[in-house]
Enzyme design. Sequence first.
Site, PDB file in Angstrom:
ATOM      1  N   ARG A 173     -10.498 -13.698   5.215  1.00 58.84           N
ATOM      2  CA  ARG A 173      -9.117 -14.106   5.088  1.00 58.84           C
ATOM      3  C   ARG A 173      -9.401 -14.994   4.274  1.00 58.84           C
ATOM      4  O   ARG A 173      -8.864 -15.061   3.108  1.00 58.84           O
ATOM      5  CB  ARG A 173      -8.171 -14.572   6.100  1.00 58.84           C
ATOM      6  CG  ARG A 173      -7.779 -13.490   6.994  1.00 58.84           C
ATOM      7  CD  ARG A 173      -6.560 -13.819   7.727  1.00 58.84           C
ATOM      8  NE  ARG A 173      -5.947 -12.746   8.611  1.00 58.84           N
ATOM      9  CZ  ARG A 173      -5.336 -12.206   8.858  1.00 58.84           C
ATOM     10  NH1 ARG A 173      -4.493 -11.806   7.302  1.00 58.84           N
ATOM     11  NH2 ARG A 173      -5.270 -11.440   9.593  1.00 58.84           N
TER      12      ARG A 173
ATOM     13  N   VAL B 291      -8.922  -3.415   0.376  1.00 59.69           N
ATOM     14  CA  VAL B 291      -9.635  -5.020  -0.459  1.00 59.69           C
ATOM     15  C   VAL B 291      -9.479  -5.982   0.986  1.00 59.69           C
ATOM     16  O   VAL B 291      -8.342  -5.983   1.429  1.00 59.69           O
ATOM     17  CB  VAL B 291      -9.318  -5.181  -1.359  1.00 59.69           C
ATOM     18  CG1 VAL B 291      -9.357  -4.331  -2.705  1.00 59.69           C
ATOM     19  CG2 VAL B 291      -7.430  -5.484  -1.043  1.00 59.69           C
TER      20      VAL B 291
ATOM     21  N   ASP C 130       0.712  -1.313  -0.228  1.00 65.01           N
ATOM     22  CA  ASP C 130       0.113  -0.045  -0.188  1.00 65.01           C
ATOM     23  C   ASP C 130       0.813   1.181  -0.033  1.00 65.01           C
ATOM     24  O   ASP C 130       1.074   1.872  -0.814  1.00 65.01           O
ATOM     25  CB  ASP C 130      -0.996  -0.019   1.692  1.00 65.01           C
ATOM     26  CG  ASP C 130      -2.212   0.639   0.587  1.00 65.01           C
ATOM     27  OD1 ASP C 130      -2.143   2.169   0.128  1.00 65.01           O
ATOM     28  OD2 ASP C 130      -2.932   1.775   2.084  1.00 65.01           O
TER      29      ASP C 130
HETATM   30  P1  IMP Z   1       1.748  -0.550   4.132  1.00 62.73           P
HETATM   31  O1  IMP Z   1       3.249  -0.489   4.726  1.00 62.73           O
HETATM   32  O2  IMP Z   1       0.695   1.064   3.436  1.00 62.73           O
HETATM   33  O3  IMP Z   1       2.226  -0.860   2.206  1.00 62.73           O
HETATM   34  O4  IMP Z   1       1.179  -1.371   3.765  1.00 62.73           O
HETATM   35  C1  IMP Z   1       0.865  -3.188   4.241  1.00 62.73           C
HETATM   36  C2  IMP Z   1       0.579  -3.711   4.861  1.00 62.73           C
HETATM   37  O5  IMP Z   1      -0.723  -3.259   5.551  1.00 62.73           O
HETATM   38  C3  IMP Z   1       0.158  -5.018   4.216  1.00 62.73           C
HETATM   39  O6  IMP Z   1       0.912  -6.127   4.408  1.00 62.73           O
HETATM   40  C4  IMP Z   1      -0.885  -5.907   4.294  1.00 62.73           C
HETATM   41  O7  IMP Z   1      -1.418  -6.219   6.083  1.00 62.73           O
HETATM   42  C5  IMP Z   1      -2.434  -4.050   5.197  1.00 62.73           C
HETATM   43  N1  IMP Z   1      -2.946  -3.646   3.711  1.00 62.73           N
HETATM   44  C6  IMP Z   1      -2.640  -2.464   3.171  1.00 62.73           C
HETATM   45  N2  IMP Z   1      -3.498  -2.599   2.310  1.00 62.73           N
HETATM   46  C7  IMP Z   1      -4.524  -3.272   2.979  1.00 62.73           C
HETATM   47  C8  IMP Z   1      -5.588  -3.765   2.060  1.00 62.73           C
HETATM   48  O8  IMP Z   1      -5.627  -2.968   1.001  1.00 62.73           O
HETATM   49  N3  IMP Z   1      -6.745  -5.335   2.973  1.00 62.73           N
HETATM   50  C9  IMP Z   1      -6.210  -5.169   3.903  1.00 62.73           C
HETATM   51  N4  IMP Z   1      -4.620  -4.724   4.357  1.00 62.73           N
HETATM   52  C10 IMP Z   1      -3.957  -4.317   4.178  1.00 62.73           C
END
Ligand code: IMP
Length: 195
Positions: free
Chosen positions: A179, A167, A117
């Site tokens: 999940r 999502v 994300d």
């Molecule tokens: P980031 O550090 O913002 O890239 O987020 C990564 C982590 O956040 C992922 O490994 C997921 O565990 C969680 N995450 C981010 N976006 C989503 C989503 O749309 N659905 C579910 N989990 C998410």
Amino acid sequence: MSMKGLVPMGGPPPGGDPALGPMVVTERELSARVADLGAAIGSDYAGRPPLLIGVLKGAFMFMSDLAKTIPLPVEFDFMAVSSYGSATRTSGVVRIVKDLDLDLSGRHVLVVEDIVDSGLTLSYLSRNLLARGPASLEVCALLVKEGLQRTPLDLRYVGFTIPPEFVVGYGLDLDERYRNLPFICTYVGPEASSP
Ligand code: IMP
């Protein structure tokens, strides 16, 4: 970044749960793309089978399906991380909840992630794993949210680039729910827009 396809959002998922919004990736699309990724990994890593590192919990289903399509004697390890933030947003502050069992020195490591994300979790993990002296370190992310990365990332394998919506399904949760859905769809329930 390589091997990505932008996914248009589809119709409603089956099941009638009002918190579930439009379908993002169907079960059939998932299995076809996972097989493509497994074949690409199989040819890229011929002669140097990778150690797959699954990032729990979200990557468990992807890791399991992906591994079955890689025609090499891969090995496995898992890491569990928790990132601080609200139910639907990451803060970028990551804590290792379960560390690896294996030593990474001299290993060809392939990190298997569910979704990127902001990229903050992966950026933290990459730095942490690189410091352990692997022979190589690459990332295979099932999903990347379009245009949201706050840090430049080198993603060797990407399953799907998706719109920047929250999502669930295929390993991804909202407070531990959803999940086990065999597809990926948007979550439009009450926490969907919390800060
Ligand atoms: P980031 O550090 O913002 O890239 O987020 C990564 C982590 O956040 C992922 O490994 C997921 O565990 C969680 N995450 C981010 N976006 C989503 C989503 O749309 N659905 C579910 N989990 C998410």
